[in-house]
Scaffold this active site. Structure first.
Site, PDB file in Angstrom:
ATOM      1  N   GLU A   1       0.763  -1.282   0.316  1.00  0.00           N
ATOM      2  CA  GLU A   1      -0.167   0.260  -0.153  1.00  0.00           C
ATOM      3  C   GLU A   1       0.932   1.395  -0.161  1.00  0.00           C
ATOM      4  O   GLU A   1       0.055   2.178  -1.029  1.00  0.00           O
ATOM      5  CB  GLU A   1      -1.128  -0.551   0.890  1.00  0.00           C
ATOM      6  CG  GLU A   1      -1.697   1.656   1.443  1.00  0.00           C
ATOM      7  CD  GLU A   1      -2.300   1.781   0.427  1.00  0.00           C
ATOM      8  OE1 GLU A   1      -2.831   0.795  -0.365  1.00  0.00           O
ATOM      9  OE2 GLU A   1      -2.710   3.079   0.612  1.00  0.00           O
TER      10      GLU A   1
ATOM     11  N   LYS B   1     -10.837   8.790 -10.375  1.00  0.00           N
ATOM     12  CA  LYS B   1     -11.528   7.681  -8.594  1.00  0.00           C
ATOM     13  C   LYS B   1     -12.248   6.660  -8.803  1.00  0.00           C
ATOM     14  O   LYS B   1     -11.860   5.894  -7.856  1.00  0.00           O
ATOM     15  CB  LYS B   1     -12.124   9.734  -7.854  1.00  0.00           C
ATOM     16  CG  LYS B   1     -12.747   8.860  -6.257  1.00  0.00           C
ATOM     17  CD  LYS B   1     -11.653   8.544  -5.657  1.00  0.00           C
ATOM     18  CE  LYS B   1     -12.124   8.257  -4.407  1.00  0.00           C
ATOM     19  NZ  LYS B   1     -10.376   7.594  -3.175  1.00  0.00           N
TER      20      LYS B   1
ATOM     21  N   GLU C   1       1.043   6.648  -7.117  1.00  0.00           N
ATOM     22  CA  GLU C   1       0.461   7.171  -7.862  1.00  0.00           C
ATOM     23  C   GLU C   1       0.321   8.581  -7.950  1.00  0.00           C
ATOM     24  O   GLU C   1      -0.147   9.584  -8.953  1.00  0.00           O
ATOM     25  CB  GLU C   1      -1.005   6.705  -7.282  1.00  0.00           C
ATOM     26  CG  GLU C   1      -1.373   7.114  -6.050  1.00  0.00           C
ATOM     27  CD  GLU C   1      -2.957   6.028  -5.540  1.00  0.00           C
ATOM     28  OE1 GLU C   1      -3.621   5.442  -6.821  1.00  0.00           O
ATOM     29  OE2 GLU C   1      -3.328   5.608  -4.629  1.00  0.00           O
TER      30      GLU C   1
HETATM   31  C1  F6R Z   1      -5.495   4.418  -4.887  1.00  0.00           C
HETATM   32  C2  F6R Z   1      -6.651   3.715  -4.531  1.00  0.00           C
HETATM   33  C3  F6R Z   1      -6.896   2.552  -6.060  1.00  0.00           C
HETATM   34  C4  F6R Z   1      -8.521   2.488  -5.459  1.00  0.00           C
HETATM   35  C5  F6R Z   1      -8.928   1.133  -6.764  1.00  0.00           C
HETATM   36  C6  F6R Z   1     -10.264   0.609  -5.703  1.00  0.00           C
HETATM   37  O1  F6R Z   1      -4.936   5.128  -3.651  1.00  0.00           O
HETATM   38  O2  F6R Z   1      -7.488   4.901  -4.422  1.00  0.00           O
HETATM   39  O3  F6R Z   1      -6.212   2.410  -6.038  1.00  0.00           O
HETATM   40  O4  F6R Z   1      -8.112   1.979  -4.341  1.00  0.00           O
HETATM   41  O5  F6R Z   1      -8.929   1.943  -7.113  1.00  0.00           O
HETATM   42  O6  F6R Z   1     -11.006   2.058  -5.660  1.00  0.00           O
HETATM   43  P1  F6R Z   1     -12.084   1.598  -4.428  1.00  0.00           P
HETATM   44  O7  F6R Z   1     -11.757   1.689  -3.356  1.00  0.00           O
HETATM   45  O8  F6R Z   1     -13.207   2.361  -4.939  1.00  0.00           O
HETATM   46  O9  F6R Z   1     -13.656   0.245  -5.301  1.00  0.00           O
END
Ligand code: F6R
Length: 610
Positions: free
Chosen positions: A480, A605, A487
């Protein structure tokens, strides 16, 4: 990813649409556009680049009280003015904004071309504008339904037509769409963030549903035009949570919110009497909880890495085999779905297509899946058999921080509940509850060291390439940490199990390649410190995230070795406190490098396409 806004009412639509699009910028996009209807017909303005570029280039006369807008994240065709949405038909009377992907776009484009239609873009969306325009049905609703009958794929759609100037017709299939209710005015959006400044009374469209939105209200129906009942609800949200406030960025704000948001996910869920957790939303009684033989966690990106932390926590506390897998891979290997396995889908947005499709695959094969999801009512939350809402509040920055912390805490609650129907003792239950209760304040203590970590982050930012290493509980922390660093700083950051260093990566360790090492005060501390010596012997600079009592030996004397001590927690809960300084380091490095931390390049996002 792409974002949709719409307005119909008595105000000028264009400024409201541009404001709404600005609120969706965090989703990631590469072009933007708006289309408005007035007595003189349809006007469209769209271009590659930022919403502010679109606003600056908008013609002076752009009046209209009905309109739709879009931020596009290129899938079919590059980010050009022509490919930006709204897409229009040849006569310029129909405008369409679309999130999702039309799977049979190539065939539909061919068919339209054969029928003499000139296609003006490379997009899949354009076909919808032509199909609607070519329908001769009496109403816009019938024309849109007729077009959608030919379309295969996923969509959130908003459509306006110059012949029906009082309305927006919207449709949903796999991509979120909300209708916001105002006073004699109505809003449409793909994300609450675009609406909350105007209204918190919102209707969520279901998959397969359409709606007609006019200034007076909205009606919903299926694609065969039979009516449905989709009431608008008053949402309990603080519109201020979507504002950056006095912070330099949403990521900064959201990191600092973690002590409070961590309290929220624990609230009402800890049971002191029996030393366990109450997770009513899971929909599992004690017998069903006991019958779980295995746990499989699915998520993408950071949600996958925190899923690895969660799986090891579950295995440790409940002694049931548990592992995590990237949801983006899971579905493609024809997985065996086991009725005694509890599948856990973890997602901040609840809209990540890869995770959603994995959930659907499990349920199609008769498996039981629960969600750890932040966004209430999102697609994954609705698709799961039950779940744990994360209550982190809206997370706007692309890099996940507070939602990720709450995912870990959600896993801790699940592990406690699974453990306490098995062999985890009540004393251990109480010990972990005390540990969980202490975490929000401990997270706050680490966050207070932001300024102190800045020079260290700046040194890391100077390296082109970094390693992040950890073992067992520390390895997902390293993964992580590397993810967050790469990123937003755009530096190459690679995670390895510390134990694997000498099987390959040590060849790259040098004074130019720093290593961030996760060294908790646990049963592996001596081995971890041994690895630090191997790195230091090759001149590798080190940042060691550790606990106060850990003796790093003579490595600690070196000028290129820095330690960050985090507060001691219960051993099983260590990963989350070890993660917080890595957020700060990534953030400070990215700020130092002058990057837009909230909107890192090429990322979005909510990744609503596969
Ligand atoms: C990293 C990040 C991405 C999300 C991934 C899943 O900081 O934000 O790796 O964790 O795209 O997104 P969710 O949690 O919305 O399914």
């Amino acid at each position: 990813m792409c974002g949709i806004v719409g307005y119909v009412g008595s105000q000028q639509a264009a400024p409201l649409l541009l404001e709404g699009l600005t609120r969706l910028e965090h989703r990631g996009y590469d072009s933007a556009g708006i289309g408005v209807l007035s007595g003189s017909g349809l006007k469209v303005a769209k271009r590659a680049g930022r919403v502010r570029d679109l606003a600056a280039a908008l013609p002076a006369r752009f009046a209209g009280r009905v309109g739709i807008g879009h931020t596009r994240w290129a899938t079919h065709g590059p980010p050009t003015d022509a490919n930006a949405h709204p897409q229009v038909d040849a006569a310029g009377r129909v405008a369409v904004v679309h999130n999702g992907i039309i799977d049979n776009a190539a065939a539909l484009r061919r068919r339209l071309s054969d029928e003499g239609v000139q296609l003006a873009s490379d997009t899949d969306t354009e076909v919808i504008a032509h199909l609607v325009a070519r329908s001769v049905a009496a109403t816009l609703e019938e024309r849109v339904a007729a077009a959608l009958a030919l379309v295969e794929g996923t969509y959130g759609l908003a459509i306006v037509h110059a012949d029906f100037p009082d309305r927006i017709v919207v449709a949903r299939n796999g991509s979120p769409l909300l209708i916001g209710v105002g006073d004699k005015e109505m809003y449409v959006a793909s994300d609450l963030a675009a609406l909350v400044r105007y209204t918190t009374t919102v209707a969520h469209l279901q998959d397969g549903e359409m709606a007609t939105v006019t200034a007076a209200g909205f009606t919903t129906y299926r694609q065969d035009l039979t009516a449905t009942v989709t009431p608008a609800e008053e949402l309990d949200i603080d519109p201020g949570a979507y504002d950056v406030g006095e912070h330099a960025s949403f990521m900064h704000k959201e990191m600092l919110e973690q002590p409070d948001s961590a309290e929220h996910v624990l609230r009402g869920r800890l049971d002191d009497r029996f030393g366990t957790a109450h997770l009513g939303g899971l929909g599992l009684d004690a017998r069903e909880t006991r019958e779980v033989r295995r746990v499989k966690v699915l998520g993408c990106g950071s949600a996958y890495y925190v899923g690895e932390m969660g799986a090891s926590l579950i295995e440790e506390l409940a002694r049931v085999p548990a592992d995590a897998e990237a949801a983006s891979e899971f579905r493609y290997r024809n997985p065996v779905i086991d009725p005694d396995t509890l599948y856990v889908a973890v997602s901040q947005s609840g809209e990540t297509a890869d995770t959603l499709l994995a959930v659907q695959e499990i349920r199609r094969k008769g498996g039981r899946v629960v969600g750890l999801v932040n966004v209430v009512g999102s697609a994954i939350a609705r698709e799961c058999d039950g779940g744990i809402y994360l209550h982190a509040g809206p997370e706007v920055a692309v890099a996940s921080t507070k939602a990720l912390t709450n995912m870990f805490l959600g896993f801790a609650l699940l592990a406690l509940q699974l453990g306490r129907v098995r062999d985890l003792s009540i004393a251990d239950g109480h010990r972990l509850i005390a540990g969980l209760r202490a975490l929000p304040a401990q997270i706050g203590e680490v966050l207070k060291r932001e300024e102190e970590l800045r020079p260290l982050a700046e040194r890391l930012a100077a390296a082109e390439s970094l390693f992040f290493v950890g073992r067992v509980r520390g390895y997902p922390v390293a993964r992580e940490g590397a993810q967050k660093f790469k990123e937003i700083s755009y530096r190459h950051a690679e995670a390895y199990p510390t134990s694997e260093l000498k099987h390959g990566p040590l060849a790259l360790v040098s004074p130019a390649v720093p290593t961030v090492a996760i060294v908790p005060d646990d049963e592996l501390v001596e081995r971890n410190v041994g690895a630090l010596h191997e790195i230091a012997a090759r001149g590798g600079p080190l940042v060691v995230v550790t606990h106060a009592g850990v003796d790093l030996g003579e490595v600690a004397e070196r000028p290129d070795v820095h330690r960050i001590d985090v507060p001691a927690s219960e051993r099983e809960l260590d990963p989350i406190l070890l993660t917080i300084p890595l957020q700060l380091l990534a953030y400070q490095a990215a700020v130092h490098l002058g990057h837009d931390v909230d909107k890192p390049r090429n990322l979005a996002k909510s990744v609503t396409v596969e």
